[in-house]
Motif scaffolding. Structure first.
Motif, PDB file in Angstrom:
ATOM      1  N   PRO A 138       0.295  12.222   0.580  1.00 26.64           N
ATOM      2  CA  PRO A 138       0.392  10.343   0.469  1.00 26.64           C
ATOM      3  C   PRO A 138       2.132  10.563   0.907  1.00 26.64           C
ATOM      4  O   PRO A 138       2.072   9.699   0.658  1.00 26.64           O
ATOM      5  CB  PRO A 138      -0.415  11.213  -0.293  1.00 26.64           C
ATOM      6  CG  PRO A 138      -1.320  12.127  -1.048  1.00 26.64           C
ATOM      7  CD  PRO A 138      -0.870  12.841  -0.723  1.00 26.64           C
ATOM      8  N   ALA A 162       2.606   1.872  -3.342  1.00 23.59           N
ATOM      9  CA  ALA A 162       1.553   1.918  -4.679  1.00 23.59           C
ATOM     10  C   ALA A 162       1.360   3.874  -4.136  1.00 23.59           C
ATOM     11  O   ALA A 162       0.649   4.221  -4.977  1.00 23.59           O
ATOM     12  CB  ALA A 162       0.190   1.139  -4.868  1.00 23.59           C
ATOM     13  N   LEU A 163       1.172   4.347  -3.090  1.00 21.59           N
ATOM     14  CA  LEU A 163       0.120   5.080  -2.113  1.00 21.59           C
ATOM     15  C   LEU A 163       0.612   6.220  -3.577  1.00 21.59           C
ATOM     16  O   LEU A 163      -0.425   7.411  -3.621  1.00 21.59           O
ATOM     17  CB  LEU A 163       0.029   5.514  -1.932  1.00 21.59           C
ATOM     18  CG  LEU A 163      -0.942   6.674  -0.420  1.00 21.59           C
ATOM     19  CD1 LEU A 163      -1.946   6.624  -0.765  1.00 21.59           C
ATOM     20  CD2 LEU A 163       0.270   6.634   1.261  1.00 21.59           C
ATOM     21  N   PRO A 164       1.895   6.559  -3.580  1.00 18.14           N
ATOM     22  CA  PRO A 164       1.912   8.366  -4.579  1.00 18.14           C
ATOM     23  C   PRO A 164       1.854   8.131  -5.619  1.00 18.14           C
ATOM     24  O   PRO A 164       1.164   9.169  -6.495  1.00 18.14           O
ATOM     25  CB  PRO A 164       3.167   8.625  -4.725  1.00 18.14           C
ATOM     26  CG  PRO A 164       4.003   7.380  -3.520  1.00 18.14           C
ATOM     27  CD  PRO A 164       3.213   6.174  -3.337  1.00 18.14           C
ATOM     28  N   ILE A 209       0.708  -1.305  -0.353  1.00 19.21           N
ATOM     29  CA  ILE A 209       0.021  -0.294  -0.221  1.00 19.21           C
ATOM     30  C   ILE A 209       0.798   1.489  -0.276  1.00 19.21           C
ATOM     31  O   ILE A 209       0.596   2.209  -0.788  1.00 19.21           O
ATOM     32  CB  ILE A 209      -1.008   0.136   1.374  1.00 19.21           C
ATOM     33  CG1 ILE A 209      -1.569  -1.111   0.819  1.00 19.21           C
ATOM     34  CG2 ILE A 209      -1.479   1.364   1.508  1.00 19.21           C
ATOM     35  CD1 ILE A 209      -3.270  -1.234   2.288  1.00 19.21           C
ATOM     36  N   GLY A 210       1.887   0.788   0.725  1.00 18.56           N
ATOM     37  CA  GLY A 210       2.556   2.176   0.679  1.00 18.56           C
ATOM     38  C   GLY A 210       3.710   2.639   0.021  1.00 18.56           C
ATOM     39  O   GLY A 210       3.463   3.504  -0.733  1.00 18.56           O
ATOM     40  N   ALA A 269       4.827  -2.051  -6.264  1.00 24.43           N
ATOM     41  CA  ALA A 269       3.911  -2.655  -5.340  1.00 24.43           C
ATOM     42  C   ALA A 269       2.698  -4.001  -5.490  1.00 24.43           C
ATOM     43  O   ALA A 269       2.412  -4.780  -5.489  1.00 24.43           O
ATOM     44  CB  ALA A 269       2.966  -1.415  -5.475  1.00 24.43           C
ATOM     45  N   ALA A 295      -2.527   9.419  -6.034  1.00 22.88           N
ATOM     46  CA  ALA A 295      -2.437  10.401  -4.584  1.00 22.88           C
ATOM     47  C   ALA A 295      -1.265  11.284  -4.787  1.00 22.88           C
ATOM     48  O   ALA A 295      -0.557  11.127  -3.760  1.00 22.88           O
ATOM     49  CB  ALA A 295      -3.271   9.516  -3.124  1.00 22.88           C
ATOM     50  N   ARG A 321       6.434   6.580 -11.970  1.00 26.21           N
ATOM     51  CA  ARG A 321       5.108   5.979 -11.071  1.00 26.21           C
ATOM     52  C   ARG A 321       4.898   4.827 -12.192  1.00 26.21           C
ATOM     53  O   ARG A 321       4.305   3.899 -10.891  1.00 26.21           O
ATOM     54  CB  ARG A 321       4.080   6.717 -11.698  1.00 26.21           C
ATOM     55  CG  ARG A 321       3.843   8.521 -10.857  1.00 26.21           C
ATOM     56  CD  ARG A 321       2.746   9.227 -10.406  1.00 26.21           C
ATOM     57  NE  ARG A 321       2.848  10.295 -10.658  1.00 26.21           N
ATOM     58  CZ  ARG A 321       1.439  11.294 -10.298  1.00 26.21           C
ATOM     59  NH1 ARG A 321       1.127  11.288 -10.944  1.00 26.21           N
ATOM     60  NH2 ARG A 321       1.865  11.665  -9.081  1.00 26.21           N
ATOM     61  N   ILE A 349       2.629   9.980   3.488  1.00 29.92           N
ATOM     62  CA  ILE A 349       2.400   8.857   4.657  1.00 29.92           C
ATOM     63  C   ILE A 349       2.924   7.802   4.125  1.00 29.92           C
ATOM     64  O   ILE A 349       3.293   6.108   4.302  1.00 29.92           O
ATOM     65  CB  ILE A 349       0.886   8.335   4.039  1.00 29.92           C
ATOM     66  CG1 ILE A 349      -0.055   9.620   4.580  1.00 29.92           C
ATOM     67  CG2 ILE A 349       0.605   7.499   4.832  1.00 29.92           C
ATOM     68  CD1 ILE A 349      -0.988  10.080   4.650  1.00 29.92           C
ATOM     69  N   SER A 350       3.509   7.429   2.576  1.00 25.63           N
ATOM     70  CA  SER A 350       3.815   6.528   1.514  1.00 25.63           C
ATOM     71  C   SER A 350       5.677   5.914   2.269  1.00 25.63           C
ATOM     72  O   SER A 350       5.924   4.862   2.607  1.00 25.63           O
ATOM     73  CB  SER A 350       4.459   6.953   0.432  1.00 25.63           C
ATOM     74  OG  SER A 350       4.794   5.868  -0.433  1.00 25.63           O
TER      75      SER A 350
END
Length: 410
Positions: free
Chosen positions: A306, A296-298, A293-294, A372, A301, A365, A309-310
């Motif tokens: 984000p 993929a988050l950027p 999750i971390g 991820a 979002a 990206r 948090i990532s």
């Protein structure tokens, strides 16, 4: 003299020595791993902007470092008595400093590749020596201390990230490498007196390993999971800062890397404590899911929050996944389990940039999404371990028990 006086007064030799070993081991790991390997991540955007480094060459430099790490790990496996001593630790630390300082001395991609290859080799040796020394020095003391020593990796990541963050607007990529070399030199001084001892003679395989079941079957699943983790995690470890820089202010990437290091600092000790309440396979699945999750988050979002948090999710899990996986392998009592898992992890790290390179023409990206996905596959493989996993295999043989303590410090 002050330390000796305190020890004479309080009888504090036994009380202070474990933490001295923790400090020296943490410094060695901060030099060899936190800075020597991972300072490249926050420096990468600077090299893109100022040195004309292409995304493809950036990935190749990462791959060269990971190949070097694999070579160093394999060398340490086949000659443990040679590499588990200060005679090897000190030259390895000095060579690492030289490779960092020489990076700005050239613009030739071939020389950069050679320097990163050598840095990878000596980083692996430093890791092996420090782990052996911590096992020797912390035997009989609180088990979580080794976890705190492994936190030195996170400390090195955070400090190198802070220094590069300061240089983003006022310095150059050359200065970033020089500062990384200077920081490694400071850690080298702190780790200089770390003692290592030759590994004991190999004992005969445990009965469960000779029978081949259930340990061998589950170990194969664990090896698949850990290799996938090595492939996916290193894509994020190499390109996370550059990816964040594409969708957030210039300071966000390096700032996120600092947060990743700070989150990694206590993570090994924390996961070791959690394993007293939950099974390691369960914790391994949880850590891998959170990490996926971390990473993929950027991508969906963008923005600062984000990204930060990532970084925290990534930093809090990548050392935890390593410690849990190595501890699980040691529990299964497969001969040379830690060495085999480390080799699989190293192979995964080599494959990561190779897999990501064809995707970089559209930015970083897509590479993060692939990373991820690979970590999610690792979580699925680890989930298999939760079903009928052999939690109780009887007393551990001495050598396997030793390996388990090095892996997780619990």
């Amino acid at each position: 003299m002050l330390t000796s006086a305190a020890e004479r007064t309080t009888g504090g030799s036994e009380g202070t020595r474990p933490w001295r070993v923790v400090g020296q081991g943490a410094a060695a790991l901060a030099a060899g791993m936190g800075v020597g390997r991972f300072a490249y991540t926050p420096i990468l955007p600077l090299m893109h902007a100022q040195a004309g480094l292409s995304p493809q060459l950036g990935a190749e430099l990462a791959t060269a470092n990971y190949i070097g790490y694999l070579l160093g790990a394999v060398a340490a496996i086949f000659a443990p008595g040679v590499f588990a001593s200060r005679r090897a630790l000190r030259p390895s630390l000095v060579i690492l400093i030289v490779t960092l300082v020489l990076m700005p001395a050239t613009h030739l991609g071939t020389l950069w590749l050679l320097l990163r290859l050598i840095a990878g080799i000596v980083s692996a040796l430093i890791f092996v020596i420090a782990a052996d020394a911590m096992l020797t020095g912390l035997r009989g003391h609180a088990h979580h201390l080794t976890g705190w020593a492994f936190g030195g990796i996170g400390g090195g990541i955070a400090l190198s990230g802070v220094l590069v963050l300061i240089l983003r607007d006022i310095g150059t990529w050359q200065q970033a490498w020089w500062i990384a070399g200077a920081l490694t030199a400071v850690f080298t001084v702190l780790a200089w007196r770390l003692h290592g001892e030759p590994a004991p003679a190999q004992t005969s395989p445990a009965p469960s390993a000779r029978r081949g079941a259930p340990g061998l079957r589950w170990f194969g699943v664990l090896l698949v999971s850990y290799t996938l983790e090595g492939t996916g995690y290193i894509i994020a470890g190499t390109f996370l800062v550059a990816a964040i820089d594409q969708s957030a202010p210039g300071w966000a990437g390096s700032g996120a890397w600092v947060l990743a290091g700070l989150a990694a600092l206590p993570s090994s000790a924390l996961w070791a404590r959690l394993s007293r309440t939950w099974s390691r396979p369960t914790l391994l699945v949880a850590a891998l899911v959170v990490q996926a999750i971390g990473i993929a988050l950027p991508v969906p979002a963008g923005g600062i929050v984000p990204a930060l948090i990532s970084a925290v999710l990534f930093g809090a899990t990548f050392l935890g996944v390593a410690s849990l996986s190595l501890a699980t392998g040691a529990h299964l009592r497969i001969p040379r389990a830690v060495a085999i898992l480390t080799t699989g992890y190293s192979v995964g790290q080599i494959l990561g940039p190779v897999v990501a390179t064809p995707l970089l023409h559209d930015g970083y990206r897509p590479a993060l999404l692939v990373g991820a996905a690979l970590v999610a596959l690792a979580a699925l493989a680890a989930g298999v371990l939760r079903h009928r996993f052999p939690h109780h295999l009887g007393p551990l043989p001495h050598r396997v028990h030793a390996a388990r303590r090095v892996a997780v410090g619990d």
